[in-house]
Design an enzyme around this catalytic site. Structure first.
Site, PDB file in Angstrom:
ATOM      1  N   ASP A  33       0.878  -1.172   0.000  1.00  0.00           N
ATOM      2  CA  ASP A  33       0.000   0.000   0.000  1.00  0.00           C
ATOM      3  C   ASP A  33       0.915   1.221   0.000  1.00  0.00           C
ATOM      4  OD1 ASP A  33      -1.736   2.086   0.510  1.00  0.00           O
ATOM      5  OD2 ASP A  33      -2.318   1.396   2.511  1.00  0.00           O
ATOM      6  N   GLY A  70       1.183   4.894  -0.226  1.00  0.00           N
ATOM      7  CA  GLY A  70       0.430   6.133  -0.111  1.00  0.00           C
ATOM      8  C   GLY A  70       1.279   7.355  -0.386  1.00  0.00           C
ATOM      9  N   ARG A 124       3.521   7.286   3.198  1.00  0.00           N
ATOM     10  CA  ARG A 124       4.095   6.050   3.731  1.00  0.00           C
ATOM     11  C   ARG A 124       3.914   4.887   2.770  1.00  0.00           C
ATOM     12  NH1 ARG A 124       2.003   4.350   9.396  1.00  0.00           N
ATOM     13  NH2 ARG A 124      -0.006   4.591   8.350  1.00  0.00           N
ATOM     14  N   LYS A 165       3.325   0.938   3.123  1.00  0.00           N
ATOM     15  CA  LYS A 165       3.002  -0.150   4.040  1.00  0.00           C
ATOM     16  C   LYS A 165       3.069  -1.460   3.264  1.00  0.00           C
ATOM     17  CE  LYS A 165      -0.601   0.526   6.694  1.00  0.00           C
ATOM     18  NZ  LYS A 165      -2.009   0.860   7.040  1.00  0.00           N
ATOM     19  N   VAL A 203      -6.575   4.355  -6.456  1.00  0.00           N
ATOM     20  CA  VAL A 203      -6.774   2.927  -6.209  1.00  0.00           C
ATOM     21  C   VAL A 203      -7.061   2.659  -4.737  1.00  0.00           C
ATOM     22  CG1 VAL A 203      -4.303   2.434  -5.886  1.00  0.00           C
ATOM     23  CG2 VAL A 203      -5.843   0.630  -6.711  1.00  0.00           C
ATOM     24  N   ASP A 204      -6.558   3.513  -3.843  1.00  0.00           N
ATOM     25  CA  ASP A 204      -6.861   3.338  -2.420  1.00  0.00           C
ATOM     26  C   ASP A 204      -8.344   3.551  -2.152  1.00  0.00           C
ATOM     27  OD1 ASP A 204      -6.587   6.041  -3.085  1.00  0.00           O
ATOM     28  OD2 ASP A 204      -5.635   6.594  -1.184  1.00  0.00           O
ATOM     29  N   ARG A 205      -8.932   4.563  -2.795  1.00  0.00           N
ATOM     30  CA  ARG A 205     -10.368   4.810  -2.623  1.00  0.00           C
ATOM     31  C   ARG A 205     -11.191   3.673  -3.227  1.00  0.00           C
ATOM     32  NH1 ARG A 205     -11.612  10.275  -5.225  1.00  0.00           N
ATOM     33  NH2 ARG A 205     -13.688   9.887  -4.333  1.00  0.00           N
ATOM     34  N   THR A 260      -2.383  12.589   4.073  1.00  0.00           N
ATOM     35  CA  THR A 260      -1.927  13.746   3.308  1.00  0.00           C
ATOM     36  C   THR A 260      -3.122  14.470   2.700  1.00  0.00           C
ATOM     37  OG1 THR A 260       0.144  12.616   2.795  1.00  0.00           O
ATOM     38  CG2 THR A 260      -0.466  14.478   1.396  1.00  0.00           C
ATOM     39  N   THR A 304       0.277  31.067  17.990  1.00  0.00           N
ATOM     40  CA  THR A 304       0.225  30.782  16.554  1.00  0.00           C
ATOM     41  C   THR A 304       0.240  29.290  16.257  1.00  0.00           C
ATOM     42  OG1 THR A 304       1.273  32.880  15.999  1.00  0.00           O
ATOM     43  CG2 THR A 304       1.438  31.125  14.363  1.00  0.00           C
TER      44      THR A 304
END
Length: 245
Positions: free
Chosen positions: A7, A9, A12, A14, A104-106, A127, A178
């Site tokens: 995976d 991303g 990262r 994984k 592709v993750d979605r 992100t 801030t």
């Protein structure tokens, strides 16, 4: 079958060692680190050679190609497949106009949701922020994309000349410095995104909506929401495994 799932991303990488459809163990590497390829190579070298490798990548193509090269260096000739989004898969049907452009993750997380035969809102917090609605029939209605909390903060720091990040910030109702103001603004905006997505999805279903959160910021986001949500881990891996069934 012994296989490796990747995976990849935006922040990262994984990877999971899988035996006969069961994830045995999973690892993560931050590919923003300068030494990430060596870290990945050492991790892969400790694993038994898999029969195949399947990759779901949304990272920059240069990062993706570097990761694939590392895999092939460790295991020359390995059977390697890059998974892409599809219009139909398993119980999932997509209403997206350009399914090949869908991350592709979605696609994979929607595939997992479709299998439950329940109205499901999937919110990813990394992100990018994403929200995807899959109804009980398995139809993916589409979704939203927005900057994730760290991306929001970075955008303000890059564009606002007199806003500076001198120390770690924390989330407050109304911040008094801030750093806390930036951190609070980003996370409250993220919570607002999630709450609006939940209300929008609820308006399209019969009131039995399940809400899933995943991604690196999912736990923090869950703590800011009043709606019941479920933290889901390794949804992309779950989706990759479903492609074989």
């Amino acid at each position: 079958m012994n296989e490796l799932l990747i995976d990849l991303g935006n922040s990262r990488l994984k990877y999971a060692e899988v035996q006969n459809g069961v994830v045995l163990r999973a690892f993560a590497v931050n590919h923003g680190d300068g030494d990430w390829r060596n870290i990945l190579a050492r991790g892969l070298a400790d694993l038994a050679r898999p029969e195949r490798v399947r990759v779901a990548a949304v990272a920059h193509e240069l990062v993706t190609q570097a990761a694939l090269a590392s895999i092939q260096e460790i295991w020359p000739g390995i059977a390697l497949t890059r998974v892409t989004a599809e219009t139909h898969a398993g119980a999932l049907r997509s209403a997206v106009n350009e399914p090949k452009r869908l991350g592709v993750d979605r696609f994979l997380t929607a595939l997992v949701a479709a299998k439950t035969t329940r109205d499901t809102l999937i919110i990813g917090c990394g992100t990018a922020l994403t929200a995807d609605f899959v109804d009980a029939s398995g139809l993916h209605h589409g979704g939203w994309i927005a900057p994730g909390p760290e991306t929001m903060r970075a955008a303000v720091l890059a564009r606002a000349a007199r806003v500076h990040w001198l120390r770690e910030g924390k989330v407050q109702d109304f911040a008094t410095n801030t750093e806390n103001a930036l951190e609070s603004g980003a996370w409250h905006a993220t919570a607002g995104f999630a709450e609006r997505a939940i209300r929008t999805a609820e308006a399209q279903c019969a009131g039995n909506l399940q809400v899933w959160l995943h991604g690196g910021g999912a736990e923090t986001l869950a703590g800011l929401l009043i709606q019941p949500v479920t933290l889901q881990r390794d949804l992309v891996f779950q989706g990759l495994l479903l492609l074989d069934r």
